[in-house]
Design a protein around this motif. Structure first.
Motif, PDB file in Angstrom:
ATOM      1  N   GLN A 243       0.829  -1.200   0.000  1.00 47.56           N
ATOM      2  CA  GLN A 243       0.000   0.000   0.000  1.00 47.56           C
ATOM      3  C   GLN A 243       0.871   1.262   0.000  1.00 47.56           C
ATOM      4  N   ARG A 244       1.996   1.221   0.687  1.00 43.95           N
ATOM      5  CA  ARG A 244       2.891   2.380   0.698  1.00 43.95           C
ATOM      6  C   ARG A 244       3.465   2.643  -0.691  1.00 43.95           C
ATOM      7  N   VAL A 245       3.881   1.578  -1.367  1.00 42.52           N
ATOM      8  CA  VAL A 245       4.398   1.753  -2.726  1.00 42.52           C
ATOM      9  C   VAL A 245       3.307   2.275  -3.642  1.00 42.52           C
ATOM     10  N   LEU A 246       2.082   1.777  -3.453  1.00 39.44           N
ATOM     11  CA  LEU A 246       0.954   2.233  -4.265  1.00 39.44           C
ATOM     12  C   LEU A 246       0.729   3.729  -4.099  1.00 39.44           C
ATOM     13  N   GLU A 247       0.763   4.195  -2.867  1.00 41.16           N
ATOM     14  CA  GLU A 247       0.544   5.616  -2.616  1.00 41.16           C
ATOM     15  C   GLU A 247       1.723   6.457  -3.108  1.00 41.16           C
ATOM     16  N   SER A 248       2.946   5.949  -2.947  1.00 40.36           N
ATOM     17  CA  SER A 248       4.120   6.713  -3.375  1.00 40.36           C
ATOM     18  C   SER A 248       4.186   6.857  -4.883  1.00 40.36           C
ATOM     19  N   SER A 249       3.685   5.866  -5.597  1.00 45.82           N
ATOM     20  CA  SER A 249       3.767   5.893  -7.058  1.00 45.82           C
ATOM     21  C   SER A 249       2.544   6.525  -7.706  1.00 45.82           C
ATOM     22  N   ASP A 250       1.642   7.060  -6.912  1.00 46.87           N
ATOM     23  CA  ASP A 250       0.485   7.763  -7.459  1.00 46.87           C
ATOM     24  C   ASP A 250       0.961   9.114  -7.990  1.00 46.87           C
ATOM     25  N   GLY A 251       0.992   9.245  -9.309  1.00 41.59           N
ATOM     26  CA  GLY A 251       1.522  10.463  -9.918  1.00 41.59           C
ATOM     27  C   GLY A 251       0.787  11.712  -9.510  1.00 41.59           C
ATOM     28  N   GLY A 252      -0.490  11.602  -9.138  1.00 39.80           N
ATOM     29  CA  GLY A 252      -1.257  12.777  -8.755  1.00 39.80           C
ATOM     30  C   GLY A 252      -0.940  13.272  -7.363  1.00 39.80           C
ATOM     31  N   LYS A 253      -0.367  12.399  -6.512  1.00 41.02           N
ATOM     32  CA  LYS A 253      -0.082  12.776  -5.132  1.00 41.02           C
ATOM     33  C   LYS A 253       1.405  12.909  -4.832  1.00 41.02           C
ATOM     34  N   ALA A 254       2.235  12.413  -5.735  1.00 41.03           N
ATOM     35  CA  ALA A 254       3.673  12.397  -5.459  1.00 41.03           C
ATOM     36  C   ALA A 254       4.244  13.809  -5.449  1.00 41.03           C
ATOM     37  N   ALA A 255       5.191  14.026  -4.550  1.00 37.37           N
ATOM     38  CA  ALA A 255       5.843  15.331  -4.471  1.00 37.37           C
ATOM     39  C   ALA A 255       6.884  15.505  -5.578  1.00 37.37           C
ATOM     40  N   VAL A 256       7.391  14.377  -6.103  1.00 30.02           N
ATOM     41  CA  VAL A 256       8.409  14.430  -7.153  1.00 30.02           C
ATOM     42  C   VAL A 256       7.737  14.727  -8.490  1.00 30.02           C
ATOM     43  N   LYS A 257       8.289  15.655  -9.228  1.00 30.01           N
ATOM     44  CA  LYS A 257       7.794  15.957 -10.564  1.00 30.01           C
ATOM     45  C   LYS A 257       8.584  15.131 -11.575  1.00 30.01           C
ATOM     46  N   TYR A 258       7.952  14.112 -12.084  1.00 31.44           N
ATOM     47  CA  TYR A 258       8.657  13.202 -12.974  1.00 31.44           C
ATOM     48  C   TYR A 258       8.762  13.777 -14.377  1.00 31.44           C
ATOM     49  N   SER A 259       9.869  13.444 -15.024  1.00 36.56           N
ATOM     50  CA  SER A 259      10.060  13.857 -16.408  1.00 36.56           C
ATOM     51  C   SER A 259       9.190  12.995 -17.314  1.00 36.56           C
ATOM     52  N   PRO A 260       8.936  13.446 -18.549  1.00 34.02           N
ATOM     53  CA  PRO A 260       8.069  12.660 -19.440  1.00 34.02           C
ATOM     54  C   PRO A 260       8.549  11.234 -19.647  1.00 34.02           C
ATOM     55  N   VAL A 261       9.858  11.024 -19.725  1.00 33.61           N
ATOM     56  CA  VAL A 261      10.358   9.682 -19.991  1.00 33.61           C
ATOM     57  C   VAL A 261      10.172   8.763 -18.781  1.00 33.61           C
ATOM     58  N   GLU A 262       9.953   9.345 -17.600  1.00 34.50           N
ATOM     59  CA  GLU A 262       9.758   8.551 -16.391  1.00 34.50           C
ATOM     60  C   GLU A 262       8.290   8.208 -16.125  1.00 34.50           C
ATOM     61  N   LYS A 263       7.372   8.920 -16.750  1.00 33.76           N
ATOM     62  CA  LYS A 263       5.961   8.779 -16.392  1.00 33.76           C
ATOM     63  C   LYS A 263       5.437   7.369 -16.642  1.00 33.76           C
ATOM     64  N   HIS A 264       5.865   6.767 -17.745  1.00 32.61           N
ATOM     65  CA  HIS A 264       5.406   5.413 -18.035  1.00 32.61           C
ATOM     66  C   HIS A 264       5.852   4.459 -16.934  1.00 32.61           C
ATOM     67  N   ALA A 265       7.095   4.600 -16.478  1.00 29.97           N
ATOM     68  CA  ALA A 265       7.616   3.725 -15.431  1.00 29.97           C
ATOM     69  C   ALA A 265       6.854   3.924 -14.122  1.00 29.97           C
ATOM     70  N   VAL A 266       6.540   5.172 -13.785  1.00 27.77           N
ATOM     71  CA  VAL A 266       5.799   5.446 -12.549  1.00 27.77           C
ATOM     72  C   VAL A 266       4.424   4.791 -12.588  1.00 27.77           C
ATOM     73  N   ASP A 267       3.726   4.953 -13.704  1.00 31.81           N
ATOM     74  CA  ASP A 267       2.400   4.350 -13.824  1.00 31.81           C
ATOM     75  C   ASP A 267       2.476   2.825 -13.834  1.00 31.81           C
ATOM     76  N   LEU A 268       3.541   2.282 -14.407  1.00 33.46           N
ATOM     77  CA  LEU A 268       3.702   0.831 -14.419  1.00 33.46           C
ATOM     78  C   LEU A 268       3.874   0.303 -12.999  1.00 33.46           C
ATOM     79  N   ILE A 269       4.695   0.978 -12.187  1.00 32.77           N
ATOM     80  CA  ILE A 269       4.862   0.576 -10.788  1.00 32.77           C
ATOM     81  C   ILE A 269       3.550   0.717 -10.032  1.00 32.77           C
ATOM     82  N   HIS A 270       2.825   1.787 -10.325  1.00 35.57           N
ATOM     83  CA  HIS A 270       1.538   2.007  -9.653  1.00 35.57           C
ATOM     84  C   HIS A 270       0.575   0.861  -9.946  1.00 35.57           C
ATOM     85  N   CYS A 271       0.528   0.410 -11.197  1.00 31.49           N
ATOM     86  CA  CYS A 271      -0.398  -0.675 -11.560  1.00 31.49           C
ATOM     87  C   CYS A 271       0.058  -2.007 -10.982  1.00 31.49           C
TER      88      CYS A 271
END
Length: 739
Positions: free
Chosen positions: A349-377
């Motif tokens: 659950q912690r990883v799920l919340e950390s990888s939520d792009g809408g709530k994360a404090a880190v601003k991911y670059s475009p090339v990272e967004k796919h990876a973030v969403d993949l971890i979230h799923c």
């Protein structure tokens, strides 16, 4: 006056004398240079005929003539043909004859051909015959390369008695000794009692050569079972030694950890947790896999580490798309069997919340967004499996709308449902909407999920409907379920047989051998003798790669095939890569992905048909826009599928061109669904994979850009793949000779 006969005799004598002195008399004999040119032309013509016979997979009567040819190149090529065609019941004596040829080049090809014949799947008796032939030749063979091929062949075809022959060779610190280590590893996976031989590899574990240590760790892992204290101590020291930064050393540490996990040392949990500090992602992945195999305690330790790992790689831009992403994804997948443990659920659950792009404090670059969403799923699926409900997965990875495909997400939901431990009634209720999904990939996944239900309670109506689906992959998924549960389907066997047989008659289906062979196997499992006309038709007029499956199916149903090889000679695909076909196959290619470029050397001499097919597809821009549909960290990345689910192809198949080349890191191979079933799907090895050697066509290698391949993850896009004569300067290879 002399008689006319005397004058003629004198003239002939004068002419002969003049000829011997360099004078011209009458017709001039062909100069030596012209004779050599004609000989080379005749040799090229003979080699071309042999190559065409290999591609046709035909029982050519000229094989016995070619074997007796006086030219070594001809005999070497016919040995290669014998191995690649793989009809051991016809060609085994011929291959043994070539194994004792006077020319070393012929013996090398014959040694590899015998190994392929032993793997031909014709029964253990053939493999045993091949192993005995290799063992007889080994003591008298003097060429180092031939001996190496003989030793490796023993590992792929022999039984446990070959350990006594291989054990003395392991002590040789050369290529033959490395081959013996490989052979012991292959033998160990198939033979009971093999663990007692792991002590023979102790010297290799402490070798000064990193490659030798890597092979030894891999072999000990495959040998399994117990090991003496000296071997365990050497493995522990090797796994903890992080001083060497070369690739072989990191791969050796990873295999050493896997080998130790199969043989628990004292305080294994604490020891594995300490290995998490290893800086190499490949080693971290091995630790994660080993922790998950320890049960609940190991899974809890792994779950504790995942949120920290995500923060480390996610807080630094660009790193999330590199090799450090692989252990994170592998760790999440390794926890799926332990998802119901409360502690694992909490950390997931912690990883799920950390990888939520809408709530994360880190601003991911475009090339990272796919990876973030993949971890979230991935973490959403882990949480849903743990709570036994479908809550987070349907809406996972939606922060960046263009990142993940909605079809991929719905397929993930279906796979998650299949793993949830709930009643069959609940599963069927949830799956109904996906069984009628508009995307064939989702419908196929839903049919696969039916197989996760208990055999006695699995519903039959959805299976019957899937057997009549308009998409052949959905039908193939249904056929796989039918094959597993044929005994329980007596009430609908006739209906299923009729639907599957009707689908096989579609000419657009039989060009996909994996689909056609799956349907044929299901019909055989149902003992559907009413399908015999369809199978006979396939054995005579279908795509040539399907004829083998149809002939095998006829034999299983009691129909003897009186023409065992004729059906292999038709349906040869076009092997030209240009329209005219007069250009030699290319030797260079550039793979452009959304992560960067990789520069590839193509093995046009070893695999000309495969390279020509690859180049022809590239010129048609076939690969443009396709995604890497399969990424297994530490193993391979795979792409080239137009469907994106692993079932697609170009609409035809090409023959395998197997060779002794090893699957090292960066090797480019042809993905298969059985012998001679390649098409457009290819894969790139991320590490040394000895078990793939000689089983899949290797037709190239990444010379520059493996850091780009390491950044590829599931769903990454191929922007283009193009053929070139010279690499650009940015590749850093314009002055480096191709090895």
């Amino acid at each position: 006056m002399p008689a006319p006969q005397t004058l003629l005799s004198l003239a002939l004598a004068a002419c002969l004398a003049a000829t011997s002195a360099g004078c011209r008399c009458g017709a001039e004999p062909p100069p030596p240079a012209r004779s050599e040119q004609e000989a080379r032309q005749r040799l090229r013509a003979a080699l071309r005929e042999i190559q065409h016979a290999e591609w046709r997979r035909t029982d050519d009567a000229r094989i016995t003539i070619w074997i007796g040819d006086g030219r070594p190149d001809v005999r070497a090529h016919v040995a290669r043909l014998i191995g690649r065609v793989g009809l051991s019941r016809y060609y085994l004596p011929l291959a043994e004859q070539l194994l004792v040829d006077d020319d070393v080049k012929v013996r090398r090809e014959a040694a590899f051909a015998l190994r392929l014949l032993g793997l031909d799947g014709r029964g253990p008796s053939i493999a045993l015959t091949v192993a005995r032939a290799l063992a007889r030749r080994l003591p008298v063979e003097r060429d180092a390369r031939v001996r190496e091929l003989l030793v490796i062949g023993l590992g792929w075809t022999a039984r446990s008695e070959a350990f006594s022959l291989l054990a003395p060779l392991v002590a040789h610190d050369d290529d033959e000794g490395d081959a013996a280590i490989l052979a012991m590893g292959m033998l160990g996976k198939r033979n009971v009692g093999a663990p007692t031989h792991s002590s023979k590899l102790l010297g290799a574990l402490v070798s000064a050569r990193p490659r030798r240590r890597l092979l030894a760790c891999w072999a000990i892992y495959r040998l399994g079972g117990s090991a003496d204290d000296r071997v365990l101590g050497a493995l522990r020291r090797l796994a903890a030694d992080t001083r060497a930064a070369d690739r072989h050393s990191s791969e050796a540490r990873a295999w050493a950890i896997r080998a130790l996990a199969a043989r628990p040392p004292a305080k294994q949990l604490e020891w594995l947790v300490a290995r998490l500090r290893d800086p190499e992602p490949l080693v971290q992945q091995a630790v994660f896999e080993s922790l998950a195999r320890l049960g609940t305690t190991g899974a809890v330790e792994l779950a504790k580490h995942l949120p920290k790992l995500f923060r480390e790689v996610g807080a630094s831009h660009q790193r999330l798309t590199g090799a450090r992403l692989a252990p994170l994804l592998a760790g999440i997948d390794a926890l799926r069997p332990h998802a119901r443990t409360a502690t694992v659920r909490g950390y997931a659950q912690r990883v799920l919340e950390s990888s939520d792009g809408g709530k994360a404090a880190v601003k991911y670059s475009p090339v990272e967004k796919h990876a973030v969403d993949l971890i979230h799923c991935k973490s959403a699926a882990l949480v849903d499996i743990g709570w036994r409900r479908v809550e987070y997965t349907p809406t996972c990875g939606t922060t960046h709308a263009a990142a993940l495909s909605p079809t991929w997400r719905r397929a993930l939901v279906v796979h998650t449902i299949a793993e949830i431990n709930r009643s069959p009634e609940w599963k069927l209720t949830v799956l109904r909407r996906y069984l009628g999904d508009a995307a064939p990939r989702v419908r196929a996944a839903a049919v696969d999920a039916l197989a996760s239900m208990e055999s006695s309670t699995a519903p039959l109506a959805p299976l019957v409907r899937a057997a009549g689906d308009r998409d052949h992959v959905v039908v193939a998924s249904a056929a796989q379920v039918v094959k597993k549960r044929a005994r329980l389907l007596s009430g609908v066997a006739d209906t299923l047989s009729a639907k599957l047989a009707a689908h096989l008659q579609d000419l657009n289906v039989v060009v996909e051998p994996e689909v056609a062979c799956t349907l044929i196997d299901a019909l055989v499992a149902l003992r559907a003798r009413e399908a015999l006309p369809v199978l006979r038709w396939l054995a005579e007029g279908a795509a040539w790669a399907v004829r083998r499956c149809a002939s095998r199916g006829l034999a299983s149903l009691g129909v003897t095939d009186r023409r065992p090889t004729q059906w292999l000679s038709r349906g040869l695909p076009d092997m030209r890569w240009t329209k005219r076909g007069d250009a030699a196959p290319p030797t260079k290619a550039v793979l452009v992905t959304d992560k960067g470029e990789a520069f590839i050397e193509l093995y046009a001499k070893t695999a000309p048909a495969t390279v020509a097919n690859f180049a022809r597809l590239a010129l048609r821009r076939f690969f443009r826009g396709k995604r890497f549909h399969r990424v297994v960290p530490g193993f391979v990345v795979q792409g080239g599928d137009p469907r994106g689910d692993g079932w697609g192809g170009p609409g035809y198949t090409i023959p395998c061109e197997l060779s002794p080349r090893p699957y090292v890191r960066g090797a480019l191979g042809m993905a298969l669904a059985g012998r001679d079933s390649g098409g457009s799907q290819f894969f790139i090895a991320l590490a040394r994979q000895p078990h793939l050697d000689g089983r899949y066509t290797i037709f190239g290698r990444v010379l520059s850009g493996m850091d780009v391949i390491d950044r590829v993850h599931e769903g990454a896009r191929i922007k283009d793949l193009y053929i070139t004569e010279t690499f650009p300067a940015r590749a850093g290879l314009f002055e480096r000779p191709i090895p």
